[in-house]
Scaffold this active site. Structure first.
Site, PDB file in Angstrom:
ATOM      1  N   ARG A 139       4.976   8.788  -9.259  1.00  0.00           N
ATOM      2  CA  ARG A 139       3.650   9.411  -9.325  1.00  0.00           C
ATOM      3  C   ARG A 139       3.581  10.683  -8.492  1.00  0.00           C
ATOM      4  O   ARG A 139       2.904  11.642  -8.866  1.00  0.00           O
ATOM      5  CB  ARG A 139       2.580   8.409  -8.874  1.00  0.00           C
ATOM      6  CG  ARG A 139       2.771   7.847  -7.490  1.00  0.00           C
ATOM      7  CD  ARG A 139       1.861   6.633  -7.233  1.00  0.00           C
ATOM      8  NE  ARG A 139       2.206   5.963  -5.999  1.00  0.00           N
ATOM      9  CZ  ARG A 139       1.653   6.231  -4.817  1.00  0.00           C
ATOM     10  NH1 ARG A 139       0.723   7.152  -4.727  1.00  0.00           N
ATOM     11  NH2 ARG A 139       2.028   5.582  -3.743  1.00  0.00           N
ATOM     12  N   GLY A 199       8.619   4.375  -5.891  1.00  0.00           N
ATOM     13  CA  GLY A 199       7.945   3.104  -6.084  1.00  0.00           C
ATOM     14  C   GLY A 199       6.559   3.091  -5.496  1.00  0.00           C
ATOM     15  O   GLY A 199       5.855   4.101  -5.437  1.00  0.00           O
ATOM     16  N   CYS A 200       6.145   1.898  -5.015  1.00  0.00           N
ATOM     17  CA  CYS A 200       4.777   1.734  -4.531  1.00  0.00           C
ATOM     18  C   CYS A 200       4.547   2.405  -3.184  1.00  0.00           C
ATOM     19  O   CYS A 200       3.422   2.680  -2.809  1.00  0.00           O
ATOM     20  CB  CYS A 200       4.433   0.248  -4.419  1.00  0.00           C
ATOM     21  SG  CYS A 200       4.402  -0.569  -6.030  1.00  0.00           S
ATOM     22  N   GLY A 201       5.604   2.654  -2.433  1.00  0.00           N
ATOM     23  CA  GLY A 201       5.438   3.283  -1.132  1.00  0.00           C
ATOM     24  C   GLY A 201       5.073   4.741  -1.248  1.00  0.00           C
ATOM     25  O   GLY A 201       5.313   5.391  -2.258  1.00  0.00           O
ATOM     26  N   ARG A 254      -1.836   5.762  -8.121  1.00  0.00           N
ATOM     27  CA  ARG A 254      -2.692   5.649  -6.943  1.00  0.00           C
ATOM     28  C   ARG A 254      -2.672   6.969  -6.159  1.00  0.00           C
ATOM     29  O   ARG A 254      -1.627   7.589  -5.996  1.00  0.00           O
ATOM     30  CB  ARG A 254      -2.182   4.506  -6.050  1.00  0.00           C
ATOM     31  CG  ARG A 254      -3.041   4.248  -4.830  1.00  0.00           C
ATOM     32  CD  ARG A 254      -2.498   3.074  -4.015  1.00  0.00           C
ATOM     33  NE  ARG A 254      -1.240   3.412  -3.347  1.00  0.00           N
ATOM     34  CZ  ARG A 254      -0.060   2.946  -3.694  1.00  0.00           C
ATOM     35  NH1 ARG A 254       0.049   2.117  -4.726  1.00  0.00           N
ATOM     36  NH2 ARG A 254       1.037   3.294  -3.048  1.00  0.00           N
TER      37      ARG A 254
END
Length: 263
Positions: free
Chosen positions: A171, A101-103, A199
């Site tokens: 990612r 996820g975003c972490g 990112r």
């Protein structure tokens, strides 16, 4: 086993009124890598090209230096376990769990490691980099079929050719898969540009540096830690490469900006 990386599901849409619809959704499961029979790491990712993921992760984490060190690699019929047998005994770090996820992902390496800076020379034009991003997720990609998926690509800076692409729900996983694919297919990564749709964190920048990529570019933003490492290692760090524009956070000289206007 269906190993496409996506599954068909149903949903309900509202636009003035409700209607039932459906399509492909990106698949995410727990993938566990075993090294010499020992559980090493569990990664949330897409069950597609698991061999790329395992080989690339081991290379980027410094467990192996080349494909020749692997004697056997097996993927279970369920696709959730990858058994890697090496020709030598290795000392593994403690078990790590990496989120998609975003972490930020977790790594066994020290992100403050010292690294010899890359030489700074003009390598490519900004237009070449921007064009490459339009080819990163083509009509045959998992992204077009299911959305919700990241991609990473290796770009030949002189010709602008996209040499290899890897996709995953995570990612971080895309870069490991890209490294693994390049090892398996004998594609050199040194001196190439690394493209990502996600990112750029400090860990992702470290993976790109380990691949020998002096240019690392994303459609979105880098973190402050990634910018700091890029400045220390003389990496051209690019963000927001989309809609004909891009931002260069350090060493724009590689993209043709006049020396003295950059760093």
């Amino acid at each position: 086993m269906d190993n496409r990386g996506s599954e068909t599901t149903r949903w309900w849409e509202f636009h003035h009124d409700w209607q039932e619809s459906g399509g492909e959704v990106i698949e995410e499961i727990t993938l566990t890598i075993y090294v010499n029979g020992v559980e090493f790491v569990s990664i949330m990712g897409t069950p597609l090209n698991q061999d790329w993921l395992a080989v690339g992760f081991l290379k980027n984490e410094g467990i192996i230096s080349g494909l020749e060190e692997i004697s056997e690699l097996k993927i279970t019929s369920e696709g959730c376990c990858i058994d890697v047998w090496l020709k030598q005994e290795v000392q593994l770090p403690d078990k790590m769990v990496i989120t998609s996820g975003c972490g930020s992902g977790v790594t066994g390496d020290d992100l403050k490691e010292e690294r010899e800076p890359f030489p700074v020379t003009v390598l490519m034009k900004p237009e070449t980099l921007l064009k490459a991003f339009t080819m990163l997720q083509d009509k045959d990609s998992l992204y077009v079929k299911s959305r919700g998926v990241h991609a990473a690509g290796l770009l030949e800076v002189e010709s602008g050719d996209l040499l290899q692409v890897a996709e995953d729900v995570g990612r971080h996983n895309t870069i490991d898969k890209l490294q693994g694919a390049c090892l398996i297919k004998d594609i050199p990564t040194q001196g190439k540009a690394l493209l990502s749709t996600g990112r750029i964190s400090s860990e992702m920048l470290r993976k790109g540096a380990a691949m020998g990529c002096p240019i690392i570019a994303s459609r979105t933003s880098p973190t402050t830690a990634a910018i700091t490492l890029a400045r220390e290692w003389a990496i051209t760090l690019v963000g927001y490469a989309r809609h004909g524009k891009l931002r260069v956070y350090c060493f724009p000289e590689r993209l043709g900006m006049d020396e003295g206007k950059g760093e």
